[in-house]
Design a protein around this motif. Sequence first.
Motif, PDB file in Angstrom:
ATOM      1  N   GLU A   1      23.693  35.530  41.694  1.00  0.00           N
ATOM      2  CA  GLU A   1      24.403  35.067  40.508  1.00  0.00           C
ATOM      3  C   GLU A   1      23.656  35.391  39.223  1.00  0.00           C
ATOM      4  OE1 GLU A   1      23.364  30.465  39.662  1.00  0.00           O
ATOM      5  OE2 GLU A   1      24.629  30.807  41.394  1.00  0.00           O
ATOM      6  N   SER A   2      22.313  35.422  39.281  1.00  0.00           N
ATOM      7  CA  SER A   2      21.553  35.710  38.066  1.00  0.00           C
ATOM      8  C   SER A   2      21.575  37.195  37.737  1.00  0.00           C
ATOM      9  CB  SER A   2      20.102  35.232  38.236  1.00  0.00           C
ATOM     10  OG  SER A   2      19.442  35.973  39.235  1.00  0.00           O
ATOM     11  N   ARG A   3      21.965  38.052  38.698  1.00  0.00           N
ATOM     12  CA  ARG A   3      22.010  39.485  38.459  1.00  0.00           C
ATOM     13  C   ARG A   3      23.395  39.972  38.060  1.00  0.00           C
ATOM     14  NH1 ARG A   3      21.141  42.065  43.103  1.00  0.00           N
ATOM     15  NH2 ARG A   3      20.984  40.289  44.488  1.00  0.00           N
ATOM     16  N   ILE A   4      24.379  39.099  38.088  1.00  0.00           N
ATOM     17  CA  ILE A   4      25.736  39.486  37.715  1.00  0.00           C
ATOM     18  C   ILE A   4      25.881  39.442  36.196  1.00  0.00           C
ATOM     19  CG2 ILE A   4      28.146  38.733  37.747  1.00  0.00           C
ATOM     20  CD1 ILE A   4      27.705  37.854  40.626  1.00  0.00           C
ATOM     21  N   GLN A   5      26.354  40.531  35.635  1.00  0.00           N
ATOM     22  CA  GLN A   5      26.600  40.610  34.201  1.00  0.00           C
ATOM     23  C   GLN A   5      28.103  40.774  33.975  1.00  0.00           C
ATOM     24  OE1 GLN A   5      24.131  40.221  31.925  1.00  0.00           O
ATOM     25  NE2 GLN A   5      22.722  39.923  33.656  1.00  0.00           N
ATOM     26  N   VAL A   6      28.737  39.729  33.439  1.00  0.00           N
ATOM     27  CA  VAL A   6      30.165  39.796  33.153  1.00  0.00           C
ATOM     28  C   VAL A   6      30.392  40.737  31.976  1.00  0.00           C
ATOM     29  CG1 VAL A   6      32.195  38.488  32.407  1.00  0.00           C
ATOM     30  CG2 VAL A   6      30.606  37.497  34.077  1.00  0.00           C
ATOM     31  N   GLN A   7      31.244  41.731  32.170  1.00  0.00           N
ATOM     32  CA  GLN A   7      31.510  42.733  31.139  1.00  0.00           C
ATOM     33  C   GLN A   7      32.760  42.395  30.321  1.00  0.00           C
ATOM     34  OE1 GLN A   7      29.280  45.127  30.660  1.00  0.00           O
ATOM     35  NE2 GLN A   7      28.081  44.586  32.468  1.00  0.00           N
ATOM     36  N   THR A   8      33.869  42.135  31.005  1.00  0.00           N
ATOM     37  CA  THR A   8      35.120  41.827  30.316  1.00  0.00           C
ATOM     38  C   THR A   8      35.861  40.720  31.041  1.00  0.00           C
ATOM     39  OG1 THR A   8      36.382  43.508  31.549  1.00  0.00           O
ATOM     40  CG2 THR A   8      35.384  44.190  29.454  1.00  0.00           C
ATOM     41  N   VAL A   9      36.634  39.968  30.268  1.00  0.00           N
ATOM     42  CA  VAL A   9      37.497  38.912  30.794  1.00  0.00           C
ATOM     43  C   VAL A   9      38.888  39.147  30.235  1.00  0.00           C
ATOM     44  CG1 VAL A   9      37.915  36.436  30.923  1.00  0.00           C
ATOM     45  CG2 VAL A   9      35.559  37.292  30.846  1.00  0.00           C
ATOM     46  N   ARG A  10      39.874  39.296  31.099  1.00  0.00           N
ATOM     47  CA  ARG A  10      41.233  39.559  30.645  1.00  0.00           C
ATOM     48  C   ARG A  10      42.224  38.888  31.583  1.00  0.00           C
ATOM     49  NH1 ARG A  10      42.731  45.886  32.115  1.00  0.00           N
ATOM     50  NH2 ARG A  10      42.857  45.622  34.379  1.00  0.00           N
ATOM     51  N   PRO A  11      43.506  38.812  31.231  1.00  0.00           N
ATOM     52  CA  PRO A  11      44.502  38.231  32.144  1.00  0.00           C
ATOM     53  C   PRO A  11      44.580  39.018  33.451  1.00  0.00           C
ATOM     54  CG  PRO A  11      45.385  38.382  29.925  1.00  0.00           C
ATOM     55  CD  PRO A  11      44.082  39.124  29.907  1.00  0.00           C
ATOM     56  N   LEU A  12      44.951  38.350  34.516  1.00  0.00           N
ATOM     57  CA  LEU A  12      45.076  38.984  35.827  1.00  0.00           C
ATOM     58  C   LEU A  12      46.080  40.135  35.756  1.00  0.00           C
ATOM     59  CD1 LEU A  12      45.170  35.739  37.975  1.00  0.00           C
ATOM     60  CD2 LEU A  12      43.353  37.464  38.029  1.00  0.00           C
ATOM     61  N   PHE A  13      45.645  41.302  36.249  1.00  0.00           N
ATOM     62  CA  PHE A  13      46.493  42.477  36.155  1.00  0.00           C
ATOM     63  C   PHE A  13      46.376  43.405  37.367  1.00  0.00           C
ATOM     64  CE2 PHE A  13      47.103  46.947  34.919  1.00  0.00           C
ATOM     65  CZ  PHE A  13      48.429  46.891  34.482  1.00  0.00           C
ATOM     66  N   ALA A  14      45.171  43.615  37.862  1.00  0.00           N
ATOM     67  CA  ALA A  14      44.945  44.594  38.920  1.00  0.00           C
ATOM     68  C   ALA A  14      45.743  44.237  40.179  1.00  0.00           C
ATOM     69  CB  ALA A  14      43.457  44.682  39.252  1.00  0.00           C
ATOM     70  N   TYR A  15      46.422  45.225  40.724  1.00  0.00           N
ATOM     71  CA  TYR A  15      47.271  44.982  41.898  1.00  0.00           C
ATOM     72  C   TYR A  15      46.486  44.425  43.091  1.00  0.00           C
ATOM     73  CZ  TYR A  15      50.078  45.704  46.030  1.00  0.00           C
ATOM     74  OH  TYR A  15      50.724  45.512  47.224  1.00  0.00           O
ATOM     75  N   PRO A  16      45.280  44.941  43.426  1.00  0.00           N
ATOM     76  CA  PRO A  16      44.563  44.378  44.574  1.00  0.00           C
ATOM     77  C   PRO A  16      44.295  42.879  44.443  1.00  0.00           C
ATOM     78  CG  PRO A  16      43.613  46.477  43.970  1.00  0.00           C
ATOM     79  CD  PRO A  16      44.571  46.123  42.872  1.00  0.00           C
ATOM     80  N   LEU A  17      44.048  42.414  43.225  1.00  0.00           N
ATOM     81  CA  LEU A  17      43.801  40.979  43.033  1.00  0.00           C
ATOM     82  C   LEU A  17      45.088  40.182  43.181  1.00  0.00           C
ATOM     83  CD1 LEU A  17      41.319  41.048  40.015  1.00  0.00           C
ATOM     84  CD2 LEU A  17      40.821  41.087  42.473  1.00  0.00           C
ATOM     85  N   ILE A  18      46.179  40.705  42.662  1.00  0.00           N
ATOM     86  CA  ILE A  18      47.473  40.026  42.802  1.00  0.00           C
ATOM     87  C   ILE A  18      47.890  40.004  44.271  1.00  0.00           C
ATOM     88  CG2 ILE A  18      49.921  40.144  42.184  1.00  0.00           C
ATOM     89  CD1 ILE A  18      49.026  41.348  39.497  1.00  0.00           C
ATOM     90  N   HIS A  19      47.616  41.102  44.983  1.00  0.00           N
ATOM     91  CA  HIS A  19      47.919  41.150  46.414  1.00  0.00           C
ATOM     92  C   HIS A  19      47.073  40.136  47.178  1.00  0.00           C
ATOM     93  CE1 HIS A  19      49.180  42.754  50.256  1.00  0.00           C
ATOM     94  NE2 HIS A  19      47.919  42.941  50.603  1.00  0.00           N
TER      95      HIS A  19
END
Length: 270
Positions: free
Chosen positions: A80-98
Amino acid sequence: MDYWYLSPLRSEGEASFKVNRHLNRWYDHGLGEGGNLIDFGLLYYNCTVRELMERFGPDFTVQQHAGISFHQPDKHPETESRIQVQTVRPLFAYPLIHYLHERHIPLSVAEQYCSEIRYELDGRNYYGIGFKNDAGGYEIRNAFFKCSSAPKDITHIGKDGSELHIFEGFFDFLSFRTLYPKEQHKDDDILVLNGAAMFERARPMMARYPVKKLWLDHDTTGEAYTKYALSLNEGFQDQSSLYSQHKDLNEWLSGKGAVPKKQMKQRLDG
């Protein structure tokens, strides 16, 4: 990466105790059991959650005591300390919706509480469903990986509700919202622990509610924390009988041997 050790839970001559440092999980192949640090402590000391907390306090780690010692060959900090969040946006990507569809969570529910997180880990870019905690970190999930970005914390939704519903993870909360839209239980507040080990840290906030409904997992840790909470006599109520034949509320909702939806609704309303 996995590391192998002689099991500290039993006597053996060949290492069969596996520790995954990235996931912070262990598995004893000889016993056929595994889990997180809390699961290990409960087995190692053969005790209850209350006794474990009394022994080490609510924020104990492996390194705080010699009795449970996993050698750490690598020098990397936790995932968790090595994760760098780059962008935050509304859910869009098809694999995530699936992925949401596979877990029976409508997009209309998920997008009220979750975002699409693009993040970097060890120089590579990934994306997942992000659920924000009260300190600004995220629980991140996709079909292949689960992780957290720092700082780790609980997620408290609502301020002045008459009851508090408590969940281990955000997919169980999304399952609850799928079954109960906002219009129902609109006067109730939500607490997502983002990991059962956060229970003790959240107790001062829980104390503000006379009624606290527990929707914890049916595993060693979840059942131990449920038993611990009920022993406190502080208004906790166990709701897990609804999904007694399943690991958690989301598995029950997903229909993995669950009762039909109509019967599900009747049980919930009853």
